[in-house]
Design a protein around this motif. Structure first.
Motif, PDB file in Angstrom:
ATOM      1  N   LEU A   1       0.828  -1.203   0.000  1.00 36.66           N
ATOM      2  CA  LEU A   1       0.000   0.000   0.000  1.00 36.66           C
ATOM      3  C   LEU A   1       0.865   1.256   0.000  1.00 36.66           C
ATOM      4  CD1 LEU A   1      -2.726   1.318   0.054  1.00 36.66           C
ATOM      5  CD2 LEU A   1      -2.913   0.790   2.499  1.00 36.66           C
ATOM      6  N   LEU A   2       1.934   1.252   0.776  1.00 33.91           N
ATOM      7  CA  LEU A   2       2.838   2.406   0.803  1.00 33.91           C
ATOM      8  C   LEU A   2       3.496   2.633  -0.557  1.00 33.91           C
ATOM      9  CD1 LEU A   2       4.474   1.923   4.308  1.00 33.91           C
ATOM     10  CD2 LEU A   2       3.258   3.973   3.544  1.00 33.91           C
ATOM     11  N   ALA A   3       3.745   1.557  -1.281  1.00 30.39           N
ATOM     12  CA  ALA A   3       4.374   1.694  -2.600  1.00 30.39           C
ATOM     13  C   ALA A   3       3.471   2.442  -3.577  1.00 30.39           C
ATOM     14  CB  ALA A   3       4.722   0.315  -3.157  1.00 30.39           C
ATOM     15  N   TYR A   4       2.162   2.341  -3.421  1.00 33.30           N
ATOM     16  CA  TYR A   4       1.235   3.103  -4.263  1.00 33.30           C
ATOM     17  C   TYR A   4       1.063   4.532  -3.755  1.00 33.30           C
ATOM     18  CZ  TYR A   4      -0.266  -0.919  -7.026  1.00 33.30           C
ATOM     19  OH  TYR A   4      -0.296  -1.975  -7.900  1.00 33.30           O
ATOM     20  N   LEU A   5       1.104   4.703  -2.450  1.00 39.06           N
ATOM     21  CA  LEU A   5       0.920   6.038  -1.882  1.00 39.06           C
ATOM     22  C   LEU A   5       2.142   6.927  -2.089  1.00 39.06           C
ATOM     23  CD1 LEU A   5      -0.716   4.878   1.456  1.00 39.06           C
ATOM     24  CD2 LEU A   5      -1.836   6.362  -0.205  1.00 39.06           C
ATOM     25  N   GLY A   6       3.336   6.328  -2.081  1.00 37.51           N
ATOM     26  CA  GLY A   6       4.568   7.105  -2.128  1.00 37.51           C
ATOM     27  C   GLY A   6       4.682   8.049  -3.312  1.00 37.51           C
ATOM     28  N   PRO A   7       4.520   7.580  -4.555  1.00 39.90           N
ATOM     29  CA  PRO A   7       4.644   8.495  -5.696  1.00 39.90           C
ATOM     30  C   PRO A   7       3.635   9.640  -5.664  1.00 39.90           C
ATOM     31  CG  PRO A   7       4.801   6.214  -6.428  1.00 39.90           C
ATOM     32  CD  PRO A   7       4.382   6.170  -4.990  1.00 39.90           C
ATOM     33  N   ALA A   8       2.404   9.351  -5.254  1.00 40.79           N
ATOM     34  CA  ALA A   8       1.403  10.421  -5.171  1.00 40.79           C
ATOM     35  C   ALA A   8       1.839  11.473  -4.159  1.00 40.79           C
ATOM     36  CB  ALA A   8       0.043   9.840  -4.790  1.00 40.79           C
ATOM     37  N   ARG A   9       2.338  11.027  -3.014  1.00 38.67           N
ATOM     38  CA  ARG A   9       2.796  11.971  -1.994  1.00 38.67           C
ATOM     39  C   ARG A   9       3.995  12.782  -2.490  1.00 38.67           C
ATOM     40  NH1 ARG A   9       2.060  15.590   1.859  1.00 38.67           N
ATOM     41  NH2 ARG A   9       3.698  15.620   3.432  1.00 38.67           N
ATOM     42  N   ASP A  10       4.964  12.125  -3.127  1.00 40.55           N
ATOM     43  CA  ASP A  10       6.158  12.832  -3.601  1.00 40.55           C
ATOM     44  C   ASP A  10       5.798  13.917  -4.613  1.00 40.55           C
ATOM     45  OD1 ASP A  10       7.765  11.312  -1.984  1.00 40.55           O
ATOM     46  OD2 ASP A  10       8.400   9.930  -3.566  1.00 40.55           O
ATOM     47  N   TRP A  11       4.917  13.580  -5.557  1.00 39.32           N
ATOM     48  CA  TRP A  11       4.554  14.577  -6.570  1.00 39.32           C
ATOM     49  C   TRP A  11       3.646  15.657  -5.987  1.00 39.32           C
ATOM     50  CZ3 TRP A  11       7.392  15.297 -10.562  1.00 39.32           C
ATOM     51  CH2 TRP A  11       8.078  14.242 -11.150  1.00 39.32           C
ATOM     52  N   ASP A  12       2.847  15.322  -4.984  1.00 41.88           N
ATOM     53  CA  ASP A  12       2.085  16.360  -4.273  1.00 41.88           C
ATOM     54  C   ASP A  12       3.031  17.391  -3.664  1.00 41.88           C
ATOM     55  OD1 ASP A  12      -0.622  15.833  -4.618  1.00 41.88           O
ATOM     56  OD2 ASP A  12      -0.755  14.485  -2.897  1.00 41.88           O
ATOM     57  N   VAL A  13       4.024  16.894  -2.934  1.00 41.33           N
ATOM     58  CA  VAL A  13       4.972  17.791  -2.266  1.00 41.33           C
ATOM     59  C   VAL A  13       5.732  18.617  -3.295  1.00 41.33           C
ATOM     60  CG1 VAL A  13       7.067  17.865  -0.844  1.00 41.33           C
ATOM     61  CG2 VAL A  13       5.197  16.326  -0.230  1.00 41.33           C
ATOM     62  N   PHE A  14       6.113  17.973  -4.395  1.00 40.28           N
ATOM     63  CA  PHE A  14       6.886  18.672  -5.420  1.00 40.28           C
ATOM     64  C   PHE A  14       6.067  19.783  -6.073  1.00 40.28           C
ATOM     65  CE2 PHE A  14       8.504  19.329  -9.694  1.00 40.28           C
ATOM     66  CZ  PHE A  14       9.876  19.391  -9.497  1.00 40.28           C
ATOM     67  N   THR A  15       4.872  19.458  -6.541  1.00 35.88           N
ATOM     68  CA  THR A  15       4.092  20.446  -7.299  1.00 35.88           C
ATOM     69  C   THR A  15       3.513  21.533  -6.404  1.00 35.88           C
ATOM     70  OG1 THR A  15       2.119  19.034  -7.157  1.00 35.88           O
ATOM     71  CG2 THR A  15       3.494  18.809  -9.121  1.00 35.88           C
ATOM     72  N   ARG A  16       3.080  21.171  -5.200  1.00 32.27           N
ATOM     73  CA  ARG A  16       2.446  22.143  -4.313  1.00 32.27           C
ATOM     74  C   ARG A  16       3.448  22.877  -3.436  1.00 32.27           C
ATOM     75  NH1 ARG A  16      -3.244  21.009  -3.561  1.00 32.27           N
ATOM     76  NH2 ARG A  16      -3.877  19.303  -4.932  1.00 32.27           N
ATOM     77  N   GLY A  17       4.657  22.340  -3.348  1.00 29.87           N
ATOM     78  CA  GLY A  17       5.678  22.964  -2.522  1.00 29.87           C
ATOM     79  C   GLY A  17       6.696  23.699  -3.354  1.00 29.87           C
ATOM     80  N   LEU A  18       7.797  23.019  -3.638  1.00 26.28           N
ATOM     81  CA  LEU A  18       8.891  23.661  -4.357  1.00 26.28           C
ATOM     82  C   LEU A  18       8.459  24.158  -5.732  1.00 26.28           C
ATOM     83  CD1 LEU A  18      12.548  22.592  -4.361  1.00 26.28           C
ATOM     84  CD2 LEU A  18      11.426  22.891  -6.558  1.00 26.28           C
ATOM     85  N   GLY A  19       7.678  23.367  -6.448  1.00 25.99           N
ATOM     86  CA  GLY A  19       7.235  23.782  -7.778  1.00 25.99           C
ATOM     87  C   GLY A  19       6.426  25.061  -7.739  1.00 25.99           C
ATOM     88  N   ALA A  20       5.523  25.161  -6.767  1.00 26.61           N
ATOM     89  CA  ALA A  20       4.707  26.370  -6.635  1.00 26.61           C
ATOM     90  C   ALA A  20       5.570  27.577  -6.278  1.00 26.61           C
ATOM     91  CB  ALA A  20       3.633  26.151  -5.577  1.00 26.61           C
ATOM     92  N   GLN A  21       6.594  27.359  -5.456  1.00 31.27           N
ATOM     93  CA  GLN A  21       7.490  28.460  -5.085  1.00 31.27           C
ATOM     94  C   GLN A  21       8.253  28.981  -6.304  1.00 31.27           C
ATOM     95  OE1 GLN A  21      10.009  26.953  -1.962  1.00 31.27           O
ATOM     96  NE2 GLN A  21       8.266  26.236  -0.748  1.00 31.27           N
ATOM     97  N   VAL A  22       8.753  28.067  -7.121  1.00 29.82           N
ATOM     98  CA  VAL A  22       9.492  28.474  -8.320  1.00 29.82           C
ATOM     99  C   VAL A  22       8.563  29.208  -9.289  1.00 29.82           C
ATOM    100  CG1 VAL A  22      10.748  27.636 -10.342  1.00 29.82           C
ATOM    101  CG2 VAL A  22      11.197  26.641  -8.089  1.00 29.82           C
ATOM    102  N   ALA A  23       7.348  28.698  -9.455  1.00 30.43           N
ATOM    103  CA  ALA A  23       6.394  29.346 -10.363  1.00 30.43           C
ATOM    104  C   ALA A  23       6.075  30.765  -9.904  1.00 30.43           C
ATOM    105  CB  ALA A  23       5.116  28.523 -10.442  1.00 30.43           C
ATOM    106  N   GLU A  24       5.945  30.953  -8.598  1.00 28.23           N
ATOM    107  CA  GLU A  24       5.653  32.288  -8.071  1.00 28.23           C
ATOM    108  C   GLU A  24       6.836  33.229  -8.262  1.00 28.23           C
ATOM    109  OE1 GLU A  24       4.203  34.392  -3.868  1.00 28.23           O
ATOM    110  OE2 GLU A  24       4.572  32.231  -3.972  1.00 28.23           O
ATOM    111  N   ALA A  25       8.044  32.687  -8.128  1.00 29.99           N
ATOM    112  CA  ALA A  25       9.238  33.524  -8.268  1.00 29.99           C
ATOM    113  C   ALA A  25       9.545  33.863  -9.722  1.00 29.99           C
ATOM    114  CB  ALA A  25      10.438  32.818  -7.637  1.00 29.99           C
ATOM    115  N   MET A  26       9.078  33.028 -10.657  1.00 34.40           N
ATOM    116  CA  MET A  26       9.389  33.238 -12.076  1.00 34.40           C
ATOM    117  C   MET A  26       8.106  33.198 -12.905  1.00 34.40           C
ATOM    118  SD  MET A  26      12.840  30.868 -12.304  1.00 34.40           S
ATOM    119  CE  MET A  26      13.317  31.505 -13.916  1.00 34.40           C
TER     120      MET A  26
END
Length: 509
Positions: A290-315
């Motif tokens: 179950l964790l193996a299915y949850l992991g990629p969704a969580r990683d891409w959530d953090v990426f797009t809503r976290g660092l990705g959103a910060q970069v988009a706002e800055a540029m």
């Protein structure tokens, strides 16, 4: 090399193993989609075992409460039959003590009505109207009684069809039959009792989950008590999150489901010498899946809503960055498609019933060695203090020279902090609240800082996975990777400060 995390007879005086309990009857409740209830009798697991004729009858139930919801506030409900007979039941499990997914609501003496409401007028909240079908299923271990309820929950302004199957009989037979049903139909442990679902329908709100968050072992006296209470609580908490998982539903469902699974895995590892039979390891395999299915969704959530959103706002308006983030969002969507397909399929249902069966059948006793059975009778506070001491020493050892650590060693320290946090969270109710709260707050801050550092590393790896050989994409990857590395430097300083504060506070046990 022996597991240094686990108490032995030389450290803790272990009583002789208790006699195994006699085989008992088990009752499990199953939630079915109403449209699939009619298919139940045609399933091979049911049709081949039917013994005798089915008995059907109309059934009605009424749930009552005070006008101010006194009973609901206590997790209770007053249930009334058409003949006026009343029963006081737990719509939610008791705050302390053992329960598990699929458990039938506990019936309490009517005299235990809250003191504030024994003479209060009661009003109708909601009702169930439908049919009850009873039949017997044969099994080599003994007969299993099945009761299928189908009908509608009704409130003043709403109604909803429901179907619930209850099986009662030898534990192994009940679990095996449910697993066979779940392989063919969307059969899962109910997320709430009928009384709680009726209350929620009447008020137009979601039903309260049976359990949430970390277990509270304040009333657990032995390791066996802890296994029963913690595994049941965490199984409920994990299953409650599944309906909240979705690409457009926000990240909380996935995040909390992962937290619950990690708490459960941590508990199983802590208790490994006390639960050394095949069932805990089989359950761990399911949790890993179950964790193996949850992991990629969580990683891409953090990426797009976290660092990705910060970069988009800055540029803003930067075309290569926008295209790069579109590609990241596509990966996130793909991860959720795979996750949601798994949660809707038989693989997840099998794991859900493993989660329910583990505490329901006291599965840690099956195949356990004499040493494990003896350890299960060990006083929990002594057991917990020893394990906490071991994990604290491991974290302190790893933290030495933290300022010069490379990424790999920092990651190992993060894992040690996480293991200690879950252990402290589990055993904290056994110790003085003030010191435990202070320790847990500082440990949580350390894990958060180390987790953010790890998120930055994961973000860099995810960014590299989006490479397509084009210059514009390479530019975007460079920007995102550099941003992540800059964050990691700042986060490392925060982690060093939080460790200093935690080390100064010292342990609470």
């Amino acid at each position: 090399m022996p597991d240094q995390d686990v108490p032995t007879a030389e450290i803790i005086e272990i009583p002789p193993p208790p006699e195994p309990p006699a085989a008992a009857s088990l009752t499990l409740e199953v939630a079915l989609p109403p449209e699939d209830a009619a298919r139940l009798s045609r399933l091979p697991a049911i049709a081949a075992r039917r013994n005798g004729r089915s008995r059907g009858a109309a059934e009605s139930l009424l749930w009552l409460d005070t006008p101010t919801g006194t009973l609901a506030a206590e997790g209770l409900a007053l249930e009334q039959s058409p003949r006026g007979q009343r029963s006081l039941i737990r719509a939610l499990p008791a705050p302390h003590g053992a329960s598990h997914p699929g458990a039938a609501p506990e019936t309490l003496p009517i005299e235990t009505l809250p003191e504030c409401a024994p003479e209060a007028p009661y009003i109708s909240i909601a009702a169930f109207d439908g049919r009850r079908l009873s039949f017997t299923l044969d099994d080599p271990a003994g007969p299993v009684t099945a009761i299928l309820r189908t009908g509608k929950l009704r409130a003043v302004a709403a109604e909803r069809e429901i179907a619930r199957l209850t099986l009662t009989g030898p534990p192994g037979a009940v679990v095996a039959m449910i697993q066979a049903i779940a392989a063919e139909l969307p059969a899962l442990p109910p997320l709430a009792s009928l009384a709680e679902e009726a209350r929620a329908l009447a008020h137009g709100i979601p039903a309260r989950p049976r359990r949430r968050g970390a277990p509270d072992l304040a009333t657990a006296e032995t390791v066996a008590d802890a296994l029963a209470q913690a595994s049941g609580h965490l199984a409920d908490a994990v299953l409650a999150m599944a309906p909240l998982v979705g690409a457009d539903a926000g990240p909380e469902g996935v995040h909390q489901m992962r937290v619950g699974l990690r708490r459960l895995r941590s508990m199983l590892k802590l208790m490994r010498k006390a639960a050394d039979g095949p069932a805990p390891r089989a359950l761990e395999d399911g949790l890993k899946t179950l964790l193996a299915y949850l992991g990629p969704a969580r990683d891409w959530d953090v990426f797009t809503r976290g660092l990705g959103a910060q970069v988009a706002e800055a540029m803003p308006g930067n075309r290569p960055i926008a295209q790069f983030l579109d590609a990241a969002e596509q990966r996130r969507q793909e991860a959720y498609v795979a996750l949601e397909a798994f949660l809707a399929g038989p693989g997840y249902r099998a794991i859900a019933w493993e989660l329910a069966a583990f505490p329901a059948t006291l599965a840690w006793r099956e195949g356990a060695s004499a040493d494990a059975l003896a350890l299960q009778a060990t006083p929990l506070e002594a057991f917990g203090a020893h394990l906490l001491g071991r994990r604290w020493k491991g974290l302190a050892r790893d933290a030495a020279g933290m300022e010069a650590m490379d990424g790999e060693r920092l990651h190992e320290m993060r894992l040690d902090a996480k293991r200690l946090r879950y252990a402290a969270e589990l055993f904290a109710p056994l110790f003085a609240p003030r010191r435990t709260r202070r320790f847990q707050k500082r440990l949580a801050a350390l894990q958060e800082a180390l987790g953010l550092a790890n998120d930055a590393t994961v973000a860099s790896n995810l960014a590299q996975s989006l490479a397509n050989g084009r210059a514009e994409r390479s530019f975007a990857i460079g920007v995102v990777t550099g941003w992540a590395q800059a964050q990691a430097v700042r986060i490392r300083r925060d982690a060093e400060d939080t460790w200093t504060a935690l080390d100064a506070a010292g342990p609470f046990w």
